[in-house]
Motif scaffolding. Structure first.
Motif, PDB file in Angstrom:
ATOM      1  N   SER A 202       0.810  -1.212   0.074  1.00  0.00           N
ATOM      2  CA  SER A 202       0.084   0.067  -0.087  1.00  0.00           C
ATOM      3  C   SER A 202       0.933   1.221  -0.017  1.00  0.00           C
ATOM      4  O   SER A 202       0.533   2.254  -0.788  1.00  0.00           O
ATOM      5  CB  SER A 202      -0.980   0.138   1.296  1.00  0.00           C
ATOM      6  N   ILE A 203       1.726   1.168   0.807  1.00  0.00           N
ATOM      7  CA  ILE A 203       2.904   2.277   0.777  1.00  0.00           C
ATOM      8  C   ILE A 203       3.567   2.636  -0.401  1.00  0.00           C
ATOM      9  O   ILE A 203       3.794   3.769  -0.821  1.00  0.00           O
ATOM     10  CB  ILE A 203       3.859   2.326   1.899  1.00  0.00           C
ATOM     11  N   ASP A 204       3.864   1.330  -1.074  1.00  0.00           N
ATOM     12  CA  ASP A 204       4.300   1.587  -2.618  1.00  0.00           C
ATOM     13  C   ASP A 204       3.574   2.315  -3.408  1.00  0.00           C
ATOM     14  O   ASP A 204       4.118   3.224  -4.333  1.00  0.00           O
ATOM     15  CB  ASP A 204       4.578   0.006  -3.039  1.00  0.00           C
ATOM     16  N   VAL A 205       2.255   2.163  -3.497  1.00  0.00           N
ATOM     17  CA  VAL A 205       1.411   2.861  -4.088  1.00  0.00           C
ATOM     18  C   VAL A 205       1.202   4.356  -3.867  1.00  0.00           C
ATOM     19  O   VAL A 205       1.478   5.250  -4.792  1.00  0.00           O
ATOM     20  CB  VAL A 205      -0.093   2.287  -4.231  1.00  0.00           C
ATOM     21  N   LEU A 206       1.090   4.702  -2.680  1.00  0.00           N
ATOM     22  CA  LEU A 206       1.076   6.034  -2.053  1.00  0.00           C
ATOM     23  C   LEU A 206       2.403   6.849  -2.473  1.00  0.00           C
ATOM     24  O   LEU A 206       2.411   7.967  -2.820  1.00  0.00           O
ATOM     25  CB  LEU A 206       0.822   6.106  -0.524  1.00  0.00           C
ATOM     26  N   MET A 207       3.548   6.179  -2.336  1.00  0.00           N
ATOM     27  CA  MET A 207       4.881   6.663  -2.705  1.00  0.00           C
ATOM     28  C   MET A 207       5.202   6.742  -4.317  1.00  0.00           C
ATOM     29  O   MET A 207       6.140   7.224  -4.607  1.00  0.00           O
ATOM     30  CB  MET A 207       6.009   6.182  -2.017  1.00  0.00           C
ATOM     31  N   GLU A 208       4.360   6.103  -4.987  1.00  0.00           N
ATOM     32  CA  GLU A 208       4.304   5.978  -6.361  1.00  0.00           C
ATOM     33  C   GLU A 208       5.741   5.294  -7.001  1.00  0.00           C
ATOM     34  O   GLU A 208       6.522   5.835  -7.821  1.00  0.00           O
ATOM     35  CB  GLU A 208       4.415   7.448  -7.064  1.00  0.00           C
ATOM     36  N   ARG A 209       6.039   4.254  -5.955  1.00  0.00           N
ATOM     37  CA  ARG A 209       6.680   3.503  -6.469  1.00  0.00           C
ATOM     38  C   ARG A 209       6.629   2.701  -7.596  1.00  0.00           C
ATOM     39  O   ARG A 209       5.868   2.191  -8.178  1.00  0.00           O
ATOM     40  CB  ARG A 209       7.368   2.437  -5.333  1.00  0.00           C
ATOM     41  N   VAL A 210       7.910   2.360  -8.316  1.00  0.00           N
ATOM     42  CA  VAL A 210       7.711   1.382  -9.555  1.00  0.00           C
ATOM     43  C   VAL A 210       7.352   0.201  -9.190  1.00  0.00           C
ATOM     44  O   VAL A 210       7.819  -0.595  -8.182  1.00  0.00           O
ATOM     45  CB  VAL A 210       9.246   1.208 -10.351  1.00  0.00           C
ATOM     46  N   PRO A 211       6.200  -0.416  -9.795  1.00  0.00           N
ATOM     47  CA  PRO A 211       5.824  -1.713  -9.170  1.00  0.00           C
ATOM     48  C   PRO A 211       7.017  -2.824  -9.166  1.00  0.00           C
ATOM     49  O   PRO A 211       7.716  -2.695  -9.896  1.00  0.00           O
ATOM     50  CB  PRO A 211       4.738  -2.272 -10.381  1.00  0.00           C
ATOM     51  N   ARG A 212       6.788  -3.319  -8.028  1.00  0.00           N
ATOM     52  CA  ARG A 212       7.724  -4.348  -7.891  1.00  0.00           C
ATOM     53  C   ARG A 212       8.120  -5.518  -8.974  1.00  0.00           C
ATOM     54  O   ARG A 212       9.107  -6.024  -9.223  1.00  0.00           O
ATOM     55  CB  ARG A 212       7.632  -5.235  -6.435  1.00  0.00           C
ATOM     56  N   GLU A 213       7.082  -5.892  -9.764  1.00  0.00           N
ATOM     57  CA  GLU A 213       7.220  -6.981 -10.725  1.00  0.00           C
ATOM     58  C   GLU A 213       7.691  -6.271 -12.033  1.00  0.00           C
ATOM     59  O   GLU A 213       8.155  -7.143 -12.902  1.00  0.00           O
ATOM     60  CB  GLU A 213       5.653  -7.291 -11.050  1.00  0.00           C
ATOM     61  N   LEU A 214       7.924  -5.093 -11.886  1.00  0.00           N
ATOM     62  CA  LEU A 214       8.471  -4.385 -13.278  1.00  0.00           C
ATOM     63  C   LEU A 214      10.041  -3.794 -12.882  1.00  0.00           C
ATOM     64  O   LEU A 214      10.334  -3.346 -11.758  1.00  0.00           O
ATOM     65  CB  LEU A 214       7.629  -3.329 -13.684  1.00  0.00           C
ATOM     66  N   SER A 215      10.682  -3.577 -14.073  1.00  0.00           N
ATOM     67  CA  SER A 215      12.091  -3.032 -13.863  1.00  0.00           C
ATOM     68  C   SER A 215      12.218  -1.799 -14.952  1.00  0.00           C
ATOM     69  O   SER A 215      11.894  -1.874 -15.819  1.00  0.00           O
ATOM     70  CB  SER A 215      13.114  -4.115 -14.427  1.00  0.00           C
ATOM     71  N   LEU A 216      12.619  -0.579 -14.225  1.00  0.00           N
ATOM     72  CA  LEU A 216      12.472   0.765 -15.138  1.00  0.00           C
ATOM     73  C   LEU A 216      13.608   0.546 -16.101  1.00  0.00           C
ATOM     74  O   LEU A 216      13.108   0.896 -17.176  1.00  0.00           O
ATOM     75  CB  LEU A 216      12.907   1.888 -14.133  1.00  0.00           C
ATOM     76  N   PRO A 217      14.925   0.123 -15.877  1.00  0.00           N
ATOM     77  CA  PRO A 217      15.795   0.064 -17.010  1.00  0.00           C
ATOM     78  C   PRO A 217      15.080  -0.958 -18.229  1.00  0.00           C
ATOM     79  O   PRO A 217      15.347  -0.479 -19.165  1.00  0.00           O
ATOM     80  CB  PRO A 217      16.989  -0.476 -16.495  1.00  0.00           C
ATOM     81  N   VAL A 218      14.496  -2.137 -17.667  1.00  0.00           N
ATOM     82  CA  VAL A 218      14.119  -3.077 -18.848  1.00  0.00           C
ATOM     83  C   VAL A 218      12.840  -2.549 -19.739  1.00  0.00           C
ATOM     84  O   VAL A 218      12.851  -2.606 -20.931  1.00  0.00           O
ATOM     85  CB  VAL A 218      13.702  -4.304 -18.026  1.00  0.00           C
ATOM     86  N   VAL A 219      11.975  -1.823 -19.205  1.00  0.00           N
ATOM     87  CA  VAL A 219      10.967  -1.230 -19.794  1.00  0.00           C
ATOM     88  C   VAL A 219      11.491  -0.074 -20.763  1.00  0.00           C
ATOM     89  O   VAL A 219      11.210   0.128 -21.754  1.00  0.00           O
ATOM     90  CB  VAL A 219       9.828  -0.348 -18.820  1.00  0.00           C
ATOM     91  N   GLY A 220      12.608   0.729 -19.996  1.00  0.00           N
ATOM     92  CA  GLY A 220      13.190   1.719 -20.867  1.00  0.00           C
ATOM     93  C   GLY A 220      13.729   1.127 -22.141  1.00  0.00           C
ATOM     94  O   GLY A 220      13.669   1.667 -23.275  1.00  0.00           O
ATOM     95  N   GLN A 221      14.689   0.175 -21.975  1.00  0.00           N
ATOM     96  CA  GLN A 221      15.261  -0.503 -23.044  1.00  0.00           C
ATOM     97  C   GLN A 221      14.403  -1.194 -24.202  1.00  0.00           C
ATOM     98  O   GLN A 221      14.660  -1.021 -25.516  1.00  0.00           O
ATOM     99  CB  GLN A 221      16.066  -1.549 -22.581  1.00  0.00           C
ATOM    100  N   THR A 222      13.231  -1.724 -23.869  1.00  0.00           N
ATOM    101  CA  THR A 222      12.237  -2.481 -24.580  1.00  0.00           C
ATOM    102  C   THR A 222      11.488  -1.031 -25.501  1.00  0.00           C
ATOM    103  O   THR A 222      11.333  -1.459 -26.675  1.00  0.00           O
ATOM    104  CB  THR A 222      11.119  -2.970 -23.818  1.00  0.00           C
ATOM    105  N   LEU A 223      11.307  -0.207 -24.744  1.00  0.00           N
ATOM    106  CA  LEU A 223      10.673   1.077 -25.820  1.00  0.00           C
ATOM    107  C   LEU A 223      11.649   1.680 -26.666  1.00  0.00           C
ATOM    108  O   LEU A 223      11.481   1.977 -27.781  1.00  0.00           O
ATOM    109  CB  LEU A 223      10.447   2.147 -24.566  1.00  0.00           C
TER     110      LEU A 223
END
Length: 300
Positions: A202-223
């Motif tokens: 719940s705190i992850d959502v309120l802090m707008e954390r990157v969802p734990r099942e995702l990786s910011l670098p991986v998403v960026g590289q894929t795009l």
């Protein structure tokens, strides 16, 4: 130029929460009376769990109702996070219950009290059936953080009923009363782990954390690997609520005229690979990026 596409998911189901509330509150009264008459801490603790479950379900129902309200001028993203706030409150409430029952159990170990094992077994068995029914109703609903918070309380009650049933049987057949507080402490330990996990999510959502099942670098590289894309920057990924993942990014492209086709490929990639469909993408021509880089080098 700015492109935005999204699809709003439903925010859980109100009906399972209401049914769970009615069933749970009714049986909480039965267990409270039974625990008081039999002298069982496990049974009274389970009744306490069920009473707080009723409050948790009521809170969840109100939050689910609010989450269905459309966005307005003040809340442009809508009321979806009302369910997340309800999950936080439920998790914190559960932690307080765990502490209270733990303290009472330790006191019982120091000063054992008589317990009527037969009465405990009968009421705990009925409570187990009731908790299974409520858990089944909630499990069928959409698994938002709000539903998870309510289900956490119910699972705590279910385990409490199992503990009370076991304690009643041991006391009935052997007369060994310490089993009652010992099992209560064991259940508290199990519920503690789930409560902390729900609070973290719940705190992850309120802090707008990157969802734990995702990786910011991986998403960026894929795009960045999508045809027509030169690079990606200012990438952000967060959860709007329990079920909606949002993404925003600046996309550097060779030709702005080709942007509609590039946008469609980016959108399909995000939906198919990462299940992200609340998307805000800003195209930038490659030439502008080159000028910006030169300007930074010339004027550090």
């Amino acid at each position: 130029m700015h492109e935005h596409t999204h699809h709003r998911h439903g925010s859980g189901h109100l009906r399972p929460l209401v049914w769970g509330l009615v069933i749970t509150f009714a049986f909480a009264l039965v267990e409270a009376v039974g625990g008081w008459l039999s002298g069982s801490l496990a049974l009274m603790g389970d009744a306490g769990h069920m009473a707080t479950d009723a409050l948790a379900l009521a809170l969840g129902a109100v939050a689910a109702l609010l989450a269905q309200k459309p966005a307005d001028r003040e809340l442009s993203f809508g009321w979806g996070r009302a369910e997340v706030l309800a999950a936080v409150v439920n998790a914190l409430f559960m932690l307080l219950i765990i502490i209270a029952i733990g303290v009472a159990a330790i006191d019982r170990l120091r000063a054992p009290q008589p317990v009527q094992g037969g009465v405990v077994m009968v009421i705990a068995a009925i409570g187990l059936v009731v908790n299974l029914a409520v858990a089944w109703v909630l499990h069928r609903g959409e698994q938002t953080l709000n539903i998870r918070g309510a289900l956490l309380h119910v699972m705590g009650d279910l385990l409490g009923s199992v503990a009370a049933l076991m304690a009643g049987a041991v006391i009935y057949f052997t007369g060994w009363t310490p089993i009652d507080p010992i099992l209560s402490l064991l259940i508290c330990g199990l519920i503690l782990l789930s409560s902390l996990r729900l609070l973290r999510d719940s705190i992850d959502v309120l802090m707008e954390r990157v969802p734990r099942e995702l990786s910011l670098p991986v998403v960026g590289q894929t795009l960045a690997a999508v045809n027509g894309v030169r690079s990606v920057h200012d990438l952000h990924i967060w959860r709007l609520d329990s079920s909606t993942i949002s993404l925003s990014a600046h996309i550097v492209v060779d030709d702005l005229q080709a942007w509609p086709g590039v946008l469609d490929r980016l959108r399909q990639t995000l939906i198919q690979r990462f299940d992200i469909d609340h998307i805000t993408l800003q195209p930038e021509p490659l030439q502008d990026r080159k000028v910006e880089i030169v300007d930074r080098i010339s004027n550090p």
